[in-house]
Scaffold this motif. Structure first.
Motif, PDB file in Angstrom:
ATOM      1  N   UNK A 268      28.525  61.434 123.392  1.00 35.82           N
ATOM      2  CA  UNK A 268      27.590  60.581 122.529  1.00 35.82           C
ATOM      3  C   UNK A 268      26.687  61.422 121.913  1.00 35.82           C
ATOM      4  N   UNK A 269      26.110  62.425 122.566  1.00 36.42           N
ATOM      5  CA  UNK A 269      25.052  63.438 122.103  1.00 36.42           C
ATOM      6  C   UNK A 269      25.783  64.091 120.945  1.00 36.42           C
ATOM      7  N   UNK A 270      27.110  64.590 121.058  1.00 37.79           N
ATOM      8  CA  UNK A 270      27.814  65.420 120.014  1.00 37.79           C
ATOM      9  C   UNK A 270      27.923  64.535 118.792  1.00 37.79           C
ATOM     10  N   UNK A 271      28.284  63.316 119.093  1.00 31.98           N
ATOM     11  CA  UNK A 271      28.485  62.292 117.774  1.00 31.98           C
ATOM     12  C   UNK A 271      27.110  62.156 117.182  1.00 31.98           C
ATOM     13  N   UNK A 272      26.023  62.019 118.060  1.00 28.47           N
ATOM     14  CA  UNK A 272      24.954  62.133 117.377  1.00 28.47           C
ATOM     15  C   UNK A 272      24.268  63.244 116.474  1.00 28.47           C
ATOM     16  N   UNK A 273      24.731  64.380 117.070  1.00 29.95           N
ATOM     17  CA  UNK A 273      24.203  65.328 116.621  1.00 29.95           C
ATOM     18  C   UNK A 273      24.898  65.446 115.167  1.00 29.95           C
ATOM     19  N   UNK A 274      26.152  65.309 115.120  1.00 29.80           N
ATOM     20  CA  UNK A 274      27.108  65.298 114.016  1.00 29.80           C
ATOM     21  C   UNK A 274      26.539  64.333 112.933  1.00 29.80           C
ATOM     22  N   UNK A 275      26.141  63.131 113.367  1.00 32.50           N
ATOM     23  CA  UNK A 275      25.823  62.118 112.477  1.00 32.50           C
ATOM     24  C   UNK A 275      24.613  62.643 111.573  1.00 32.50           C
ATOM     25  N   UNK A 276      23.484  63.159 112.515  1.00 31.22           N
ATOM     26  CA  UNK A 276      22.405  63.942 112.004  1.00 31.22           C
ATOM     27  C   UNK A 276      22.629  65.036 110.908  1.00 31.22           C
ATOM     28  N   UNK A 277      23.622  66.015 111.490  1.00 30.76           N
ATOM     29  CA  UNK A 277      23.933  67.095 110.561  1.00 30.76           C
ATOM     30  C   UNK A 277      24.502  66.541 109.168  1.00 30.76           C
ATOM     31  N   UNK A 278      25.372  65.546 109.370  1.00 25.95           N
ATOM     32  CA  UNK A 278      26.094  65.004 108.191  1.00 25.95           C
ATOM     33  C   UNK A 278      25.103  64.448 107.211  1.00 25.95           C
ATOM     34  N   UNK A 279      24.328  63.635 107.824  1.00 26.25           N
ATOM     35  CA  UNK A 279      23.027  63.314 106.962  1.00 26.25           C
ATOM     36  C   UNK A 279      22.277  64.013 106.076  1.00 26.25           C
ATOM     37  N   UNK A 280      22.016  65.085 106.988  1.00 28.59           N
ATOM     38  CA  UNK A 280      21.089  66.411 106.382  1.00 28.59           C
ATOM     39  C   UNK A 280      21.974  66.887 105.377  1.00 28.59           C
ATOM     40  N   UNK A 281      23.306  67.056 105.358  1.00 23.27           N
ATOM     41  CA  UNK A 281      24.140  67.915 104.634  1.00 23.27           C
ATOM     42  C   UNK A 281      23.993  66.942 103.110  1.00 23.27           C
ATOM     43  N   UNK A 282      24.138  65.569 103.305  1.00 23.85           N
ATOM     44  CA  UNK A 282      24.262  64.669 102.356  1.00 23.85           C
ATOM     45  C   UNK A 282      22.796  64.751 101.301  1.00 23.85           C
ATOM     46  N   UNK A 283      21.708  64.846 102.186  1.00 25.12           N
ATOM     47  CA  UNK A 283      20.508  64.769 101.723  1.00 25.12           C
ATOM     48  C   UNK A 283      20.210  66.188 100.658  1.00 25.12           C
ATOM     49  N   UNK A 284      20.741  67.024 101.387  1.00 26.52           N
ATOM     50  CA  UNK A 284      20.607  68.519 100.723  1.00 26.52           C
ATOM     51  C   UNK A 284      21.517  68.620  99.181  1.00 26.52           C
ATOM     52  N   UNK A 285      22.688  67.712  99.542  1.00 26.38           N
ATOM     53  CA  UNK A 285      23.674  67.952  98.237  1.00 26.38           C
ATOM     54  C   UNK A 285      22.905  66.973  97.252  1.00 26.38           C
ATOM     55  N   UNK A 286      22.257  65.972  97.683  1.00 22.21           N
ATOM     56  CA  UNK A 286      21.380  65.067  96.627  1.00 22.21           C
ATOM     57  C   UNK A 286      20.320  65.776  96.046  1.00 22.21           C
ATOM     58  N   UNK A 287      19.671  66.752  96.767  1.00 23.49           N
ATOM     59  CA  UNK A 287      18.798  67.532  96.133  1.00 23.49           C
ATOM     60  C   UNK A 287      18.930  68.432  95.261  1.00 23.49           C
ATOM     61  N   UNK A 288      20.202  69.110  95.650  1.00 25.95           N
ATOM     62  CA  UNK A 288      20.923  70.102  94.908  1.00 25.95           C
ATOM     63  C   UNK A 288      21.205  69.520  93.397  1.00 25.95           C
ATOM     64  N   UNK A 289      22.103  68.256  93.569  1.00 23.23           N
ATOM     65  CA  UNK A 289      22.365  67.611  92.128  1.00 23.23           C
ATOM     66  C   UNK A 289      20.976  67.254  91.212  1.00 23.23           C
ATOM     67  N   UNK A 290      20.000  66.770  92.137  1.00 26.36           N
ATOM     68  CA  UNK A 290      18.657  66.577  91.203  1.00 26.36           C
ATOM     69  C   UNK A 290      18.217  67.734  90.598  1.00 26.36           C
ATOM     70  N   UNK A 291      18.221  68.742  91.359  1.00 28.32           N
ATOM     71  CA  UNK A 291      17.498  70.074  90.724  1.00 28.32           C
ATOM     72  C   UNK A 291      18.649  70.387  89.425  1.00 28.32           C
ATOM     73  N   UNK A 292      19.648  70.336  89.987  1.00 26.48           N
ATOM     74  CA  UNK A 292      20.811  70.957  88.688  1.00 26.48           C
ATOM     75  C   UNK A 292      20.526  70.052  87.457  1.00 26.48           C
ATOM     76  N   UNK A 293      20.227  68.711  87.625  1.00 24.59           N
ATOM     77  CA  UNK A 293      20.107  67.698  86.430  1.00 24.59           C
ATOM     78  C   UNK A 293      18.840  68.000  85.863  1.00 24.59           C
ATOM     79  N   UNK A 294      17.653  68.437  86.543  1.00 28.79           N
ATOM     80  CA  UNK A 294      16.344  68.883  85.961  1.00 28.79           C
ATOM     81  C   UNK A 294      16.593  69.926  85.094  1.00 28.79           C
ATOM     82  N   UNK A 295      17.411  70.983  85.373  1.00 32.32           N
ATOM     83  CA  UNK A 295      17.408  72.390  84.797  1.00 32.32           C
ATOM     84  C   UNK A 295      18.372  72.208  83.852  1.00 32.32           C
ATOM     85  N   UNK A 296      19.176  70.904  83.431  1.00 36.09           N
ATOM     86  CA  UNK A 296      20.328  71.008  82.738  1.00 36.09           C
ATOM     87  C   UNK A 296      21.725  71.553  83.206  1.00 36.09           C
ATOM     88  N   UNK A 297      21.822  72.171  84.547  1.00 32.01           N
ATOM     89  CA  UNK A 297      22.862  72.540  84.913  1.00 32.01           C
ATOM     90  C   UNK A 297      24.126  71.526  85.068  1.00 32.01           C
TER      91      UNK A 297
END
Length: 120
Positions: free
Chosen positions: A89-118
């Protein structure tokens, strides 16, 4: 003098009883299972791995009941199962948190790329 069947049977029973009596009560296993459940709870397993945490809690409860009933072997096995389920349960929870964090970071990167026209 040759030992009789009754002597051999008595010796076998005595050895069997001695081997059963040599194991201490599974208090350490129960304590470790309780700690594992607590660690899973601290990792928000209620939210991310509810089924595994529920299984761990159920096995821990059964282990405590088995110990109270004097079924030490069952208590030991159930405590080990509870600890394993809690670790899962602990491992699955930590994985879910890590996946959510990764997706949040990907969204941030996409937003920044859109802002600079990349392009992503």
């Amino acid at each position: 003098m040759r030992p009789s069947f009754a002597h051999l049977l008595l010796l076998t029973c005595a050895l069997a009883l001695a081997s059963c009596a040599s194991l201490p009560p599974p208090t350490l296993e129960l304590a470790e299972a309780q700690s594992a459940v607590a660690r899973a709870e601290q990792a928000d397993a209620d939210q991310h791995a509810a089924a595994a945490l529920a299984a761990a809690r159920a096995a821990l409860s059964q282990a405590q009941a088995a110990l109270a009933a004097g079924r030490e072997a069952d208590a030991r096995a159930l405590a080990l199962r509870a600890a394993a389920d809690a670790d899962l349960a602990r491992a699955r929870s930590r994985e879910a948190v890590a996946v959510a964090e990764r997706e949040r970071r990907r969204a941030e990167i996409a937003e920044l790329q859109a802002r600079i026209g990349g392009t992503p």
